[in-house]
Design a protein around this motif. Structure first.
Motif, PDB file in Angstrom:
ATOM      1  N   SER A  95       6.595  -3.657  -4.809  1.00 43.83           N
ATOM      2  CA  SER A  95       5.849  -4.672  -4.073  1.00 43.83           C
ATOM      3  C   SER A  95       6.454  -4.862  -2.687  1.00 43.83           C
ATOM      4  O   SER A  95       7.672  -5.039  -2.547  1.00 43.83           O
ATOM      5  CB  SER A  95       5.894  -5.996  -4.841  1.00 43.83           C
ATOM      6  N   HIS A  96       5.611  -4.824  -1.661  1.00 49.04           N
ATOM      7  CA  HIS A  96       6.147  -5.004  -0.309  1.00 49.04           C
ATOM      8  C   HIS A  96       6.657  -6.423  -0.099  1.00 49.04           C
ATOM      9  O   HIS A  96       7.543  -6.657   0.724  1.00 49.04           O
ATOM     10  CB  HIS A  96       5.098  -4.647   0.747  1.00 49.04           C
ATOM     11  N   PHE A  97       6.123  -7.384  -0.867  1.00 48.49           N
ATOM     12  CA  PHE A  97       6.631  -8.755  -0.790  1.00 48.49           C
ATOM     13  C   PHE A  97       8.067  -8.804  -1.329  1.00 48.49           C
ATOM     14  O   PHE A  97       8.954  -9.409  -0.723  1.00 48.49           O
ATOM     15  CB  PHE A  97       5.753  -9.702  -1.602  1.00 48.49           C
ATOM     16  N   ARG A  98       8.295  -8.159  -2.452  1.00 42.79           N
ATOM     17  CA  ARG A  98       9.631  -8.168  -3.058  1.00 42.79           C
ATOM     18  C   ARG A  98      10.614  -7.359  -2.208  1.00 42.79           C
ATOM     19  O   ARG A  98      11.781  -7.732  -2.089  1.00 42.79           O
ATOM     20  CB  ARG A  98       9.563  -7.608  -4.481  1.00 42.79           C
ATOM     21  N   LEU A  99      10.151  -6.259  -1.646  1.00 46.33           N
ATOM     22  CA  LEU A  99      11.014  -5.471  -0.775  1.00 46.33           C
ATOM     23  C   LEU A  99      11.442  -6.288   0.437  1.00 46.33           C
ATOM     24  O   LEU A  99      12.620  -6.294   0.814  1.00 46.33           O
ATOM     25  CB  LEU A  99      10.289  -4.198  -0.331  1.00 46.33           C
ATOM     26  N   ALA A 100      10.488  -6.984   1.051  1.00 46.77           N
ATOM     27  CA  ALA A 100      10.804  -7.801   2.224  1.00 46.77           C
ATOM     28  C   ALA A 100      11.764  -8.931   1.860  1.00 46.77           C
ATOM     29  O   ALA A 100      12.671  -9.265   2.635  1.00 46.77           O
ATOM     30  CB  ALA A 100       9.520  -8.368   2.828  1.00 46.77           C
ATOM     31  N   LEU A 101      11.576  -9.511   0.686  1.00 46.74           N
ATOM     32  CA  LEU A 101      12.463 -10.584   0.233  1.00 46.74           C
ATOM     33  C   LEU A 101      13.879 -10.052   0.020  1.00 46.74           C
ATOM     34  O   LEU A 101      14.865 -10.675   0.447  1.00 46.74           O
ATOM     35  CB  LEU A 101      11.923 -11.187  -1.070  1.00 46.74           C
ATOM     36  N   HIS A 102      13.992  -8.901  -0.618  1.00 42.64           N
ATOM     37  CA  HIS A 102      15.292  -8.276  -0.868  1.00 42.64           C
ATOM     38  C   HIS A 102      15.983  -7.924   0.449  1.00 42.64           C
ATOM     39  O   HIS A 102      17.183  -8.200   0.639  1.00 42.64           O
ATOM     40  CB  HIS A 102      15.077  -7.010  -1.709  1.00 42.64           C
ATOM     41  N   LEU A 103      15.234  -7.340   1.377  1.00 41.54           N
ATOM     42  CA  LEU A 103      15.789  -6.954   2.667  1.00 41.54           C
ATOM     43  C   LEU A 103      16.218  -8.172   3.481  1.00 41.54           C
ATOM     44  O   LEU A 103      17.345  -8.237   3.995  1.00 41.54           O
ATOM     45  CB  LEU A 103      14.756  -6.145   3.451  1.00 41.54           C
ATOM     46  N   THR A 104      15.330  -9.141   3.597  1.00 45.06           N
ATOM     47  CA  THR A 104      15.598 -10.303   4.437  1.00 45.06           C
ATOM     48  C   THR A 104      16.766 -11.122   3.894  1.00 45.06           C
ATOM     49  O   THR A 104      17.604 -11.608   4.671  1.00 45.06           O
ATOM     50  CB  THR A 104      14.344 -11.188   4.553  1.00 45.06           C
ATOM     51  N   PHE A 105      16.850 -11.246   2.576  1.00 46.06           N
ATOM     52  CA  PHE A 105      17.948 -12.028   2.007  1.00 46.06           C
ATOM     53  C   PHE A 105      19.281 -11.328   2.226  1.00 46.06           C
ATOM     54  O   PHE A 105      20.313 -11.990   2.386  1.00 46.06           O
ATOM     55  CB  PHE A 105      17.716 -12.287   0.516  1.00 46.06           C
TER      56      PHE A 105
END
Length: 340
Positions: free
Chosen positions: A154-164
């Motif tokens: 999921s691009h939402f989960r990827l972005a969350l993982h990256l941003t955090f």
């Protein structure tokens, strides 16, 4: 800087370096489509990759049971040698995560035992401990989304993982800077407010960078300054999803449009900070922070343009992500010097 804090500062900055390595390897993992190669998670038994051909064959057979192989790689003459390559990057990414955990927990316990940490620093380090654990959970949560039906995370989960990961790095650096500069700096409220706004938009840009990576949205509209067909906003932005809002968070064209447009906003805010700073008397560190920030944001903007024009080659995509890390570093340092 107090002498007794030297080792604590070195420890925290070492953590920053490890987090930087983690993000770089994570970028390689994503750009080489390696993130779904390890289909299970074992904290101890996955510490090292398979050491025999029999174990490699078993891991490969397990991988074949999941969507990425069944829907994509089965058609690409995907061999055990190919599998070993993608496995390495995901394993290395997780291995660095384990090293980070040990590199934080063991010295933390030692410094507690030796009473090297002030009560305030202990609280900050406990927050860092929870942030690290949550980041590990986010990694599992992201990978899980690509192991059920969809052969991609999921691009939402990827972005969350990256941003955090970026936020964890920034907070670790902030705690180290508190110890490096224990004396209060002159707070210039208008500049601090502007720097905070710039930081918010930079984090939003990082989130959208994760969206672009997760959707492979950098592989279309490979033109600049306009999108395809000489359009500022390509028609596909409005028709890709059922609503404009969904197009801007789930559509490839929409996500790319937001990311390329927000780049101008980030550059504009940092330039505004630079020109506003000319109206105030700044310390040498404050001046240097803002000057470096301006240089890095222009380098990052240029890298973003070329990454798009060349359809995201591995080295440019990785360099673009690394420069985002440097930009956040400069932003964190500058905001710290304008705040404390």
């Amino acid at each position: 800087m107090k002498k007794e804090n030297n080792y604590v500062i070195i420890w925290l900055l070492s953590g920053c370096l490890l987090l930087f390595m983690m993000v770089v390897v994570g970028g390689i993992t994503r750009l080489t489509n390696s993130g779904l190669s390890m289909t299970d998670w074992h904290l101890v038994t996955d510490t090292f990759p398979p050491l025999t051909e029999e174990k490699w064959s078993h891991a490969f057979e397990e991988y074949k049971k999941f969507p990425e192989y069944q829907k994509i790689n089965i058609h690409n003459d995907f061999t055990l040698s190919d599998y070993k390559f993608i496995y390495f990057w995901e394993w290395f990414h997780r291995f660095i995560g384990r090293i980070i955990g040990l590199a934080f927990i063991v010295p933390f316990v030692y410094f507690l035992f030796k009473k090297r940490l002030s009560p305030e620093t202990i609280k900050k380090c406990v927050i860092l401990l929870f942030m690290g654990a949550f980041q590990g959970f986010l990694g599992w949560f992201m990978v899980r989304s690509g192991l059920i039906d969809n052969p991609d995370v999921s691009h939402f989960r990827l972005a969350l993982h990256l941003t955090f990961a970026f936020i964890t790095f920034a907070y670790t650096l902030w705690v180290a800077l508190d110890l490096i500069y224990p004396n209060k700096a002159t707070v210039i409220l208008p500049l601090r407010r502007l720097a905070r706004v710039a930081l918010v938009f930079l984090l939003l840009q990082i989130i959208y960078g994760g969206f672009v990576a997760g959707l492979n949205a950098g592989l279309l509209h490979n033109y600049w300054p306009l999108m395809s067909d000489g359009q500022l906003i390509h028609d596909s932005v409005f028709i890709e999803k059922s609503t404009l809002f969904l197009s801007l968070i789930e559509g490839k064209s929409g996500v790319q449009f937001v990311h390329r447009t927000m780049a101008y906003v980030v550059v504009g805010l940092i330039l505004a900070l630079y020109y506003s700073s000319k109206k105030h008397i700044l310390s040498s560190l404050q001046k240097k922070g803002i000057n470096v920030l301006v240089i890095i944001v222009f380098l990052q903007f240029t890298l973003g343009v070329f990454t798009l024009l060349y359809s995201v080659p591995l080295w440019l995509g990785l360099l673009h992500q690394v420069m985002a890390f440097f930009l956040l570093t400069a932003m964190t340092f500058t905001l710290h010097r304008l705040s404390k």
